[in-house]
Motif scaffolding. Structure first.
Motif, short mmCIF file in Angstrom:
data_model
loop_
_atom_site.label_atom_id
_atom_site.label_comp_id
_atom_site.label_asym_id
_atom_site.label_seq_id
_atom_site.Cartn_x
_atom_site.Cartn_y
_atom_site.Cartn_z
N MET A 105 0.83 -1.19 0.00
CA MET A 105 0.00 0.00 0.00
C MET A 105 0.87 1.25 0.00
SD MET A 105 -2.99 1.00 2.63
CE MET A 105 -3.87 -0.52 2.55
N ARG A 106 2.00 1.18 0.72
CA ARG A 106 2.90 2.34 0.75
C ARG A 106 3.37 2.67 -0.66
NH1 ARG A 106 6.34 3.59 5.01
NH2 ARG A 106 6.42 1.43 5.68
N MET A 107 3.74 1.62 -1.40
CA MET A 107 4.21 1.84 -2.77
C MET A 107 3.12 2.50 -3.62
SD MET A 107 7.18 0.92 -2.84
CE MET A 107 8.07 0.39 -1.41
N ASN A 108 1.90 1.95 -3.48
CA ASN A 108 0.79 2.51 -4.24
C ASN A 108 0.57 3.98 -3.89
OD1 ASN A 108 -0.25 0.71 -6.06
ND2 ASN A 108 -1.20 -0.53 -4.45
N PHE A 109 0.59 4.27 -2.59
CA PHE A 109 0.34 5.64 -2.14
C PHE A 109 1.42 6.58 -2.66
CE2 PHE A 109 -2.65 5.40 1.75
CZ PHE A 109 -3.51 4.60 1.02
N MET A 110 2.67 6.10 -2.63
CA MET A 110 3.76 6.96 -3.10
C MET A 110 3.60 7.29 -4.57
SD MET A 110 6.87 5.28 -1.01
CE MET A 110 8.27 6.23 -1.45
N ARG A 111 3.16 6.28 -5.33
CA ARG A 111 2.95 6.52 -6.75
C ARG A 111 1.85 7.57 -6.96
NH1 ARG A 111 -0.58 4.30 -9.76
NH2 ARG A 111 -1.00 2.62 -8.32
N VAL A 112 0.78 7.43 -6.17
CA VAL A 112 -0.34 8.38 -6.28
C VAL A 112 0.13 9.79 -5.96
CG1 VAL A 112 -2.53 9.05 -5.27
CG2 VAL A 112 -2.12 6.66 -5.81
N VAL A 113 0.88 9.93 -4.87
CA VAL A 113 1.36 11.26 -4.49
C VAL A 113 2.26 11.83 -5.58
CG1 VAL A 113 2.63 12.59 -2.77
CG2 VAL A 113 1.20 10.72 -2.04
N ALA A 114 3.11 10.97 -6.13
CA ALA A 114 4.03 11.45 -7.17
C ALA A 114 3.26 11.94 -8.38
CB ALA A 114 4.99 10.33 -7.56
N GLU A 115 2.23 11.18 -8.78
CA GLU A 115 1.45 11.59 -9.95
C GLU A 115 0.76 12.92 -9.69
OE1 GLU A 115 -1.04 8.27 -10.68
OE2 GLU A 115 0.55 7.16 -11.72
N THR A 116 0.20 13.06 -8.48
CA THR A 116 -0.46 14.32 -8.14
C THR A 116 0.53 15.47 -8.17
OG1 THR A 116 -1.82 13.02 -6.67
CG2 THR A 116 -2.03 15.39 -6.51
N HIS A 117 1.73 15.20 -7.65
CA HIS A 117 2.73 16.26 -7.62
C HIS A 117 3.09 16.71 -9.03
CE1 HIS A 117 6.59 18.25 -6.80
NE2 HIS A 117 5.99 18.59 -5.69
N LEU A 118 3.16 15.75 -9.93
CA LEU A 118 3.46 16.11 -11.32
C LEU A 118 2.38 17.05 -11.86
CD1 LEU A 118 5.05 15.64 -13.99
CD2 LEU A 118 3.42 13.83 -14.47
N ARG A 119 1.13 16.68 -11.63
CA ARG A 119 0.04 17.52 -12.13
C ARG A 119 0.09 18.90 -11.51
NH1 ARG A 119 -5.27 13.78 -11.73
NH2 ARG A 119 -4.81 12.33 -13.42
N VAL A 120 0.30 18.92 -10.19
CA VAL A 120 0.30 20.21 -9.49
C VAL A 120 1.41 21.09 -10.03
CG1 VAL A 120 0.73 21.30 -7.27
CG2 VAL A 120 -0.84 19.40 -7.42
N SER A 121 2.59 20.49 -10.27
CA SER A 121 3.68 21.34 -10.73
C SER A 121 3.51 21.73 -12.19
CB SER A 121 5.02 20.64 -10.51
OG SER A 121 4.99 19.36 -11.07
N GLN A 122 2.60 21.05 -12.88
CA GLN A 122 2.29 21.49 -14.25
C GLN A 122 1.22 22.57 -14.26
OE1 GLN A 122 1.35 17.83 -16.11
NE2 GLN A 122 3.39 17.53 -16.94
N GLY A 123 0.73 22.95 -13.11
CA GLY A 123 -0.18 24.09 -13.07
C GLY A 123 -1.55 23.81 -12.49
N SER A 124 -1.94 22.54 -12.35
CA SER A 124 -3.27 22.29 -11.78
C SER A 124 -3.19 22.28 -10.25
CB SER A 124 -3.83 20.95 -12.24
OG SER A 124 -3.33 20.61 -13.48
N ASP A 125 -2.85 23.44 -9.66
CA ASP A 125 -2.68 23.41 -8.20
C ASP A 125 -3.98 23.78 -7.51
OD1 ASP A 125 -2.55 25.90 -9.17
OD2 ASP A 125 -1.01 26.61 -7.79
N THR A 126 -4.99 22.92 -7.66
CA THR A 126 -6.27 23.19 -7.03
C THR A 126 -6.56 22.14 -5.98
OG1 THR A 126 -7.37 21.85 -8.67
CG2 THR A 126 -7.23 24.18 -9.13
N ILE A 127 -7.54 22.46 -5.18
CA ILE A 127 -7.95 21.56 -4.11
C ILE A 127 -8.50 20.26 -4.68
CG2 ILE A 127 -10.18 22.73 -3.99
CD1 ILE A 127 -8.29 21.25 -1.04
#
Lengths: 332, 324
Positions: B285-307
């Motif tokens: 589960m930790r691995m899965n969660f880390m992947r999810v956080v990483a994907e979100t971080h990619l999106r956020v740093s591409q400009g979709s920094d919304t709630i």
């Protein structure tokens, strides 16, 4: 610009009602009182203000500067000689730090009451990191002559070396009661005819950003005499809760034909899909359905929002939105 | 700052003067100690994250090789606050390299280029020939965060020493020592909070402690989080724990609340990431969660920094939790 009888020049209300003294700043009492204390004890440190836009960072520092250097006991104001304001529109590369800022802080004013000058660096997070590195020496060397106040949205973009030299104040988004009170104050001063639900709409649109609330109010007031919530949403370009509720209802019940319906509503009202999705997200969070389904929905909504921001075709994304809801409904 | 007496920040005051006092990175430091003893000094690149002792080690090494008196004359230090374009390489660095300083046998002058990854590529190009021409009398020590920002030809001329993050226990031990010397009232949860925020960065831990002590007096966990102003990891950990049980409503509720307090989406994400890394989760589960956080971080740093992106992240976490 003004419709009807008024002929005088309209300045933006954001500027007109900008607080003149520290005691006028509406929120963040703990910050303003700390500042007043620091001024009274003559212990002014370097300052760093950070937080989302429209929460009063610039207002606070300008009000503070007025308190410090404004005309007292008949003496003329020293504001222009003692305060240097630079924002992102000024060139603020390393040369400015080496030339302009250094020249300003290296000369000392002897006669004045607060014995230091004030350098305000607005939008400091857009300064290059080389300029920031150059700044840290200047800040230390001329502490006896001048204090710096850095204003920014993201504390993370200021290099740690500068952060550790400043006393940091975080400006939270304003509570909705504060936005409401101040908006009502302006409405009263401007003699506007605003309905109760329009005020609520203004507060909702603002999301803790005072500037947004006043700008929307002024823009709406220019368009119509009677300000209603519909007019407010129309001006701000955001979907009203009723429209969002209608769209969600349509998504929760309709089939593939919902695509057509949603697209036409959006075109009629001139809404952007990203704003609509934000609205839908809020509604989804409060729906009385199983958490698992919400989880699936929110994940899909996030993906669609990201797609929209990457300039994908809106019509196709609406299709994706409808598909996401149909899939989620199958899980119920 | 208002007082006229000049007080050194603790980071400077307690900077180690000798290699044996440098905390952590035993392997790298022991290599440097061998160099200090034998006096055989190659050109070197010290790379690693901030606050782990790169600059300190270089200074200690120069000190031990040349002694206090000589190092004033025979060491040139340039960091990012100095102008370091191609002109400087051509003039001041070259002049210093050519300068004759009387040194003991087998000792060389040292040029320290701190934060070398912020030098322009052109300046680095100009450096390569200088490094070779004067290698008989002068050694270069480069400290940087990202070794890939140093051009290849320079890397091939240098011995590379890597520094890694300090462990929590190393940071804690040092904090306790300094706290005792400055008579800071330190509580256990305060230390834990400081090390959590620092994440292996000694400088940040030290600054955090000093700021908390100056601002609040007592160094407790609450005061530390208030002064350093990070989202409370307790709440974020609770959020992750809820998500791991598939409780979407609870988890997103916490995130909404934190976002309402005005924390930027990126700040929240990095705290979530650390809570996932160090939290108690099953490995898969930790691995899965880390992947999810990483994907979100990619999106956020591409400009979709919304709630909504945070909410989507929680959604993806809950789904991963459900599918096991």
């Amino acid at each position: 610009m003004a419709t009807g009888t008024e002929k005088k020049i309209q300045i933006p209300w954001v500027e007109k009602y900008r607080p003149a003294t520290l005691s006028d700043v509406v929120s963040h009492k703990s910050i303003t009182s700390t500042l007043t204390q620091l001024i009274a004890n003559q212990q002014m440190p370097h300052l760093m203000f950070y937080g989302p836009p429209g929460t009063g960072k610039t207002s606070t520092v300008v009000a503070m500067a007025r308190d410090l250097y404004g005309s007292k006991n008949g003496a003329p104001s020293n504001y222009s000689t003692m305060v240097l304001e630079l924002n992102a529109s000024d060139d603020r590369g390393i040369d400015t730090v080496r030339e302009q800022i250094r020249t300003f802080v290296s000369s000392r004013a002897i006669v004045h009451d607060p014995p230091y000058k004030l350098v305000i660096l607005d939008e400091a997070d857009s300064m290059t990191s080389t300029a920031q590195f150059a700044l840290r020496r200047v800040m230390e060397k001329y502490t006896s002559n001048a204090r710096f106040c850095l204003i920014c949205n993201y504390a993370g973009k200021i290099i740690p070396a500068i952060q550790s030299r400043c006393t940091k104040f975080r400006f939270k988004p304003l509570p909705s009661t504060v936005v409401r009170d101040r908006t009502l104050h302006v409405i009263e001063q401007e003699n506007l005819n605003v309905s109760e639900d329009a005020v609520a709409a203004l507060v909702r649109v603002a999301e803790g950003d005072m500037r947004k609330s006043l700008n929307t109010l002024q823009a709406t007031a220019m368009a119509t005499r009677d300000i209603t919530s519909t007019a407010v949403y129309e001006t701000s370009g955001l979907p009203s809760p009723e429209v969002v509720a209608e769209l969600v209802g349509c998504l929760m019940t309709g089939g593939v034909d919902a695509v057509q319906q949603i697209t036409s509503t959006m075109t009629m009202q001139g809404l952007a899909l990203s704003d609509v999705i934000q609205g839908i997200h809020e509604v989804v969070l409060n729906l009385a359905i199983d958490g698992t389904v919400k989880a699936v929905l929110c994940k899909d909504l996030a993906t669609i929002e990201d797609n929209v921001l990457h300039a994908c075709d809106e019509q196709l994304q609406v299709g994706g939105l409808v598909a996401a809801f149909i899939q989620a409904r199958a899980m119920l | 700052m208002a007082t006229t007496t000049k007080k050194l920040p603790w980071v400077e005051k307690y900077r180690p003067r000798l290699l044996k006092d440098v905390v952590g990175n035993e392997e790298a430091v022991s290599r440097l100690s061998v160099i200090a003893k034998s006096g055989v000094l190659p050109h070197m690149i010290l790379s690693g994250p901030p606050g782990v002792g790169k600059t300190t080690s270089v200074h200690c090494l120069a000190n031990e090789l040349l002694g206090k008196e000589l190092s004033k004359k025979a060491v040139l230090e340039l960091n990012a606050s100095d102008d370091r374009g191609i002109e400087v390489v051509r003039t001041s660095i070259k002049t210093f390299a050519q300068k004759k300083v009387t040194l003991p046998p087998n000792r060389q002058k040292i040029i320290i280029l701190d934060e070398a990854d912020s030098m322009t590529a052109a300046a680095q190009q100009a450096l390569r020939r200088t490094m070779e021409n004067f290698s008989g009398t002068t050694r270069f020590m480069l400290a940087c965060n990202q070794p890939d920002k140093i051009i290849e030809p320079i890397q091939s001329r240098c011995a590379i020493v890597r520094f890694t993050k300090l462990t929590d226990s190393q940071v804690k031990a040092r904090l306790v020592t300094v706290a005792a010397k400055e008579s800071v009232p330190l509580t256990q949860d305060g230390i834990d909070a400081l090390t959590f925020i620092a994440d292996g960065d000694m400088r940040q831990a030290m600054c955090g402690m000093e700021a908390t002590f100056a601002g609040k007096g007592d160094v407790t966990a609450d005061n530390v989080y208030q002064v350093c102003d990070t989202p409370s990891p307790e709440q974020v950990k609770q959020m992750v724990a809820m998500a791991s049980k598939g409780d979407f409503d609870g988890a997103s509720g916490i995130l909404m609340k934190l976002h309402g307090e005005g924390f930027a989406v990126t700040d929240l994400l990095s705290t979530v990431y650390r809570a996932v890394c160090y939290g108690e989760l099953p490995e898969g589960m930790r691995m899965n969660f880390m992947r999810v956080v990483a994907e979100t971080h990619l999106r956020v740093s591409q400009g979709s920094d919304t709630i909504l992106q945070l909410s989507g992240m929680v959604g993806a976490m809950c789904m991963a939790a459900h599918s096991g």
